[in-house]
Structures are given as structure tokens and as C-alpha cells.
Design an enzyme around this catalytic site. Structure first.
Site, PDB file in Angstrom:
ATOM      1  N   TYR A 143      22.887  41.138  91.526  1.00 37.33           N
ATOM      2  CA  TYR A 143      21.786  42.080  91.292  1.00 37.33           C
ATOM      3  C   TYR A 143      20.824  41.578  90.225  1.00 37.33           C
ATOM      4  O   TYR A 143      19.619  41.803  90.304  1.00 37.33           O
ATOM      5  CB  TYR A 143      22.313  43.494  90.987  1.00 37.33           C
TER       6      TYR A 143
ATOM      7  N   GLU B 208       0.162  48.076  72.340  1.00 35.59           N
ATOM      8  CA  GLU B 208       0.761  47.049  73.191  1.00 35.59           C
ATOM      9  C   GLU B 208       0.302  47.169  74.644  1.00 35.59           C
ATOM     10  O   GLU B 208       0.836  46.486  75.508  1.00 35.59           O
ATOM     11  CB  GLU B 208       2.288  47.118  73.104  1.00 35.59           C
TER      12      GLU B 208
HETATM   13 ZN   LIG Z   1       6.831  46.275  72.076  1.00 31.23          ZN
END
Ligand SMILES: [Zn+2]
Length: 140
Positions: A52, A6
Site C-alpha cells: 500500500y 504555507e
Molecule cells: Zn508546514
């Protein structure tokens, strides 16, 4: 260690977000849970529940599902990440960029906690921040 399959997810963020110096990608439970809900807004998966969240994450587009490691995922991320500094991969998890690793980490933590909060109040009447309140945070 060798980069994961990835790693291209991180590369395609750096190519499309000049200000990004770090990218965090997780399979965190609450963000993944959010990514599998059919009713979420695909242009922006979470409402502006807290200041936030707005300041650290902002808009959160959904990227269509592709199997992990599939290069079509890179093109899909590139299309969305140029207009937001975080995206949520459908049935997979968040990809968050930041000016520094700490900045990206804080944004990823804020995203996960806000996804958890969203799941906690899902189905209840909720007061999100108004557009004027969101605009005020964006100016600051
Ligand atoms: Zn992943």
C-alpha cells in the site's frame, strides 16, 4: 479562513503536477521524526515496506530545510515534486498530492503509518519488497 503562510506549498504542487487536484500538507509526528534522521536516503526517504505504501506514495524525496513561509521552499519543492507525488520537507513534514482530496488524504495517512513502521523496525534486519515486487505493483 484566510490561507496560511504555507499556501504557496500547495500552489507550487498544482503548477508542477498536472494530475494533482488536491494537496495535503501535515506536521505529522512520525513523518517529521523521519525527516530529522541524518541517515535517511534523501532521494527516497522510505524503503518499500508494504504494497500500500508503494501504491499510494511510491518515491519520497527529501526537500532541504527552509523556514515555514520562506519562498525558497517553493523552488525547492518544485524541483522535487515534478518527479514524485509526495515529498518530505526536512525538519518540517510531508506534502502529498492526489487526483482527489480523498486520494491525497489516504496517501498522507499511508505515509505517516509507514514512517511509524519504519521507526518501529529501525535498527532491525528488515525484508523490504524487492524491485521486481515494486515493479509489479507499479504495472497494476
Ligand atoms: Zn508546514
Amino acid at each position: 479562513d484566510k490561507p496560511t503562510k504555507e499556501a504557496f506549498l500547495h500552489q507550487c504542487v498544482y503548477c508542477n503536477r498536472r494530475a494533482a487536484n488536491a494537496v495535503v500538507h501535515l506536521h505529522s509526528t512520525h513523518a517529521v521524526a523521519l525527516s530529522i534522521l541524518p541517515e535517511i536516503n534523501r532521494a527516497d526517504a522510505l524503503p518499500p515496506l508494504t504494497a500500500y505504501y508503494v501504491m499510494r506514495v511510491g518515491r519520497l524525496p527529501i526537500v532541504d530545510y527552509f523556514p515555514p513561509g520562506d519562498v525558497r521552499l517553493a523552488a525547492a519543492v518544485q524541483r522535487k515534486i515534478s518527479h514524485a507525488h509526495a515529498v518530505l520537507l526536512a525538519n518540517h513534514g510531508p506534502v502529498v498530492s492526489g487526483k482527489s482530496l480523498l486520494d491525497a488524504q489516504y496517501a498522507a495517512e499511508e505515509l505517516e503509518e509507514t514512517a511509524k513502521l519504519y521507526l518501529l523496525v529501525r535498527g532491525l534486519k528488515v525484508s523490504s519488497l524487492t524491485q521486481a515486487q515494486v515493479d509489479e505493483l507499479s504495472r497494476g
